[in-house]
Design an enzyme around this catalytic site. Sequence first.
Site, PDB file in Angstrom:
ATOM      1  N   ASP A 130       0.812  -1.235   0.000  1.00 22.11           N
ATOM      2  CA  ASP A 130       0.000   0.000   0.000  1.00 22.11           C
ATOM      3  C   ASP A 130       0.836   1.272   0.000  1.00 22.11           C
ATOM      4  O   ASP A 130       0.376   2.309  -0.460  1.00 22.11           O
ATOM      5  CB  ASP A 130      -1.051   0.005   1.125  1.00 22.11           C
ATOM      6  CG  ASP A 130      -0.482  -0.021   2.524  1.00 22.11           C
ATOM      7  OD1 ASP A 130       0.732  -0.265   2.690  1.00 22.11           O
ATOM      8  OD2 ASP A 130      -1.265   0.197   3.468  1.00 22.11           O
ATOM      9  N   GLY A 135      -2.054  -5.807  19.470  1.00 21.15           N
ATOM     10  CA  GLY A 135      -0.845  -6.369  18.877  1.00 21.15           C
ATOM     11  C   GLY A 135      -1.108  -7.577  18.008  1.00 21.15           C
ATOM     12  O   GLY A 135      -0.179  -8.297  17.649  1.00 21.15           O
ATOM     13  N   LEU A 176      -4.547  -6.999  13.671  1.00 21.65           N
ATOM     14  CA  LEU A 176      -5.896  -6.888  13.096  1.00 21.65           C
ATOM     15  C   LEU A 176      -6.401  -5.442  13.190  1.00 21.65           C
ATOM     16  O   LEU A 176      -7.593  -5.180  13.146  1.00 21.65           O
ATOM     17  CB  LEU A 176      -6.861  -7.858  13.783  1.00 21.65           C
ATOM     18  CG  LEU A 176      -6.457  -9.345  13.694  1.00 21.65           C
ATOM     19  CD1 LEU A 176      -7.450 -10.228  14.456  1.00 21.65           C
ATOM     20  CD2 LEU A 176      -6.352  -9.820  12.241  1.00 21.65           C
ATOM     21  N   GLU A 225      -1.737   8.903  12.113  1.00 18.99           N
ATOM     22  CA  GLU A 225      -0.761   7.868  12.469  1.00 18.99           C
ATOM     23  C   GLU A 225       0.635   8.227  11.929  1.00 18.99           C
ATOM     24  O   GLU A 225       1.631   8.076  12.624  1.00 18.99           O
ATOM     25  CB  GLU A 225      -1.231   6.510  11.935  1.00 18.99           C
ATOM     26  CG  GLU A 225      -0.411   5.387  12.472  1.00 18.99           C
ATOM     27  CD  GLU A 225      -1.196   4.134  12.792  1.00 18.99           C
ATOM     28  OE1 GLU A 225      -2.451   4.190  12.912  1.00 18.99           O
ATOM     29  OE2 GLU A 225      -0.560   3.094  12.927  1.00 18.99           O
ATOM     30  N   ASP A 257      -5.222  -0.042   6.279  1.00 16.31           N
ATOM     31  CA  ASP A 257      -5.975  -0.397   7.485  1.00 16.31           C
ATOM     32  C   ASP A 257      -7.143   0.558   7.724  1.00 16.31           C
ATOM     33  O   ASP A 257      -8.269   0.141   7.986  1.00 16.31           O
ATOM     34  CB  ASP A 257      -5.053  -0.388   8.709  1.00 16.31           C
ATOM     35  CG  ASP A 257      -3.869  -1.302   8.542  1.00 16.31           C
ATOM     36  OD1 ASP A 257      -3.864  -2.091   7.573  1.00 16.31           O
ATOM     37  OD2 ASP A 257      -2.947  -1.229   9.369  1.00 16.31           O
TER      38      ASP A 257
HETATM   39  C1  GLA Z   1       0.368  -2.254   8.506  1.00 12.73           C
HETATM   40  C2  GLA Z   1       0.136  -0.881   7.908  1.00 12.73           C
HETATM   41  C3  GLA Z   1      -0.548  -0.973   6.544  1.00 12.73           C
HETATM   42  C4  GLA Z   1       0.153  -1.960   5.614  1.00 12.73           C
HETATM   43  C5  GLA Z   1       0.437  -3.276   6.345  1.00 12.73           C
HETATM   44  C6  GLA Z   1       1.271  -4.213   5.532  1.00 12.73           C
HETATM   45  O1  GLA Z   1      -0.840  -2.869   8.826  1.00 12.73           O
HETATM   46  O2  GLA Z   1      -0.645  -0.089   8.771  1.00 12.73           O
HETATM   47  O3  GLA Z   1      -0.627   0.296   5.948  1.00 12.73           O
HETATM   48  O4  GLA Z   1       1.325  -1.413   5.100  1.00 12.73           O
HETATM   49  O5  GLA Z   1       1.084  -3.069   7.584  1.00 12.73           O
HETATM   50  O6  GLA Z   1       0.601  -4.638   4.395  1.00 12.73           O
END
Ligand code: GLA
Length: 392
Positions: A40, A128, A131, A167, A179
């Site tokens: 991403d 942690g 998810l 973030e 996410d």
């Molecule tokens: C974390 C980050 C996402 C993505 C994943 C890996 O969850 O928050 O933006 O980069 O790692 O795919």
Amino acid sequence: MDPNGKKLVLEGFAQAFGDTEGVRCFFAPGRVNLIGEHTDYNGGHVFPCALDIGCFAAVRKREDRVMRFYSVNFPQAGTVTTSLDALVPQSRSGWTNYPAGVVWAFGTHGCEPDVGFDMAIYGDIPNGSGLSSSAALEVVTGTALRALYGWDKVTNVDIALLGQLAENEYNGMKCGIMDQFASAMGKAGNAIFLDTNTMEYAYAPVHLEGMKLMIVNTNRKHSLVDSEYNLRREQCAAALADLQKELPVKTLGDLTEEEFEAHKDLITDPVCLRRARHAVYENRRTIEAVAALRRGDIEEFGRLMNASHVSLRDDYETSCPEADILTEEAWKIPGVLGSRITGGGFGGCTVSIVKDEAVDTFVETLDRVYREKVGYPATFYRLGIGDGPTEI
Ligand code: GLA
């Protein structure tokens, strides 16, 4: 969604702030990524879905500029008090930096609250676990702010972007958009095929007839995750800069495997080369996997999940021995179509597609082998694919 979630968060609110008169409640989900990992922030595709677990918030406006936060999950932290005038990026540590960061992010986009609020939180995403408990917290905060302050023009995509901004800038975690997007745009029964280059997206129904989506938590306590994650980003950026000496590409996601193979010698650092190889191949795998799912070829989808894990393990090095044990054991079981680590990595969960008749063997075998080899148990979840954020 946990039917007790609203009750629990309201109880927390009453305990921390006295009464619940005029309080409004919201929910935002966590996510699991089916395929498309660490793509991403490389202009590639992702394929996550929102879960039916997440973060509940009970919120009420105040008459002054104070903000007070309380978490049902961390009662020992007590009530944390701050102010709208104290929103300085990376000023403090602790969980309240997530909602405070979202308030700050809204402010940078012309949505500045005139008064503060009291907020209680309750989450049922294991911390942690990979998810996305933090994305759920950011998205539920954004959803609550929009409703409380009447910022009706703010869309769910805006909420995702502002959560990511919070973030990135307030907490210093240089995450991509996956996410927050999965949480803000979730649709029950569907995964989201998102092109992070264009932000175009499409829903794809996840029909797993006669199969289950199994999520297994390694329960590995991970530290240094943010710095390792940020380092991966830098390594991909270095590889891209090398490639751009001859190729007119803006992101690694612009490259096909063939183009990458033809130009990979431009990448001077061998570690950066492996990181870029993962980003390029994982992006192509994600596009192929979604096509496979759409034509009902779950076997192919599963093979691509397995290949994704191998690439994360060997090239990207964001897996961990615990997740490798879970996936490698799963691959041996007939009826397991695919299994891979999901999320940022260095711990967290695996996601697997398992035929109904193999679910018991999957749980029994992984439980036994994991205890033997790791010394503590893994946790097994049967979660559904849920909707995005909502007032409850
Ligand atoms: C974390 C980050 C996402 C993505 C994943 C890996 O969850 O928050 O933006 O980069 O790692 O795919």
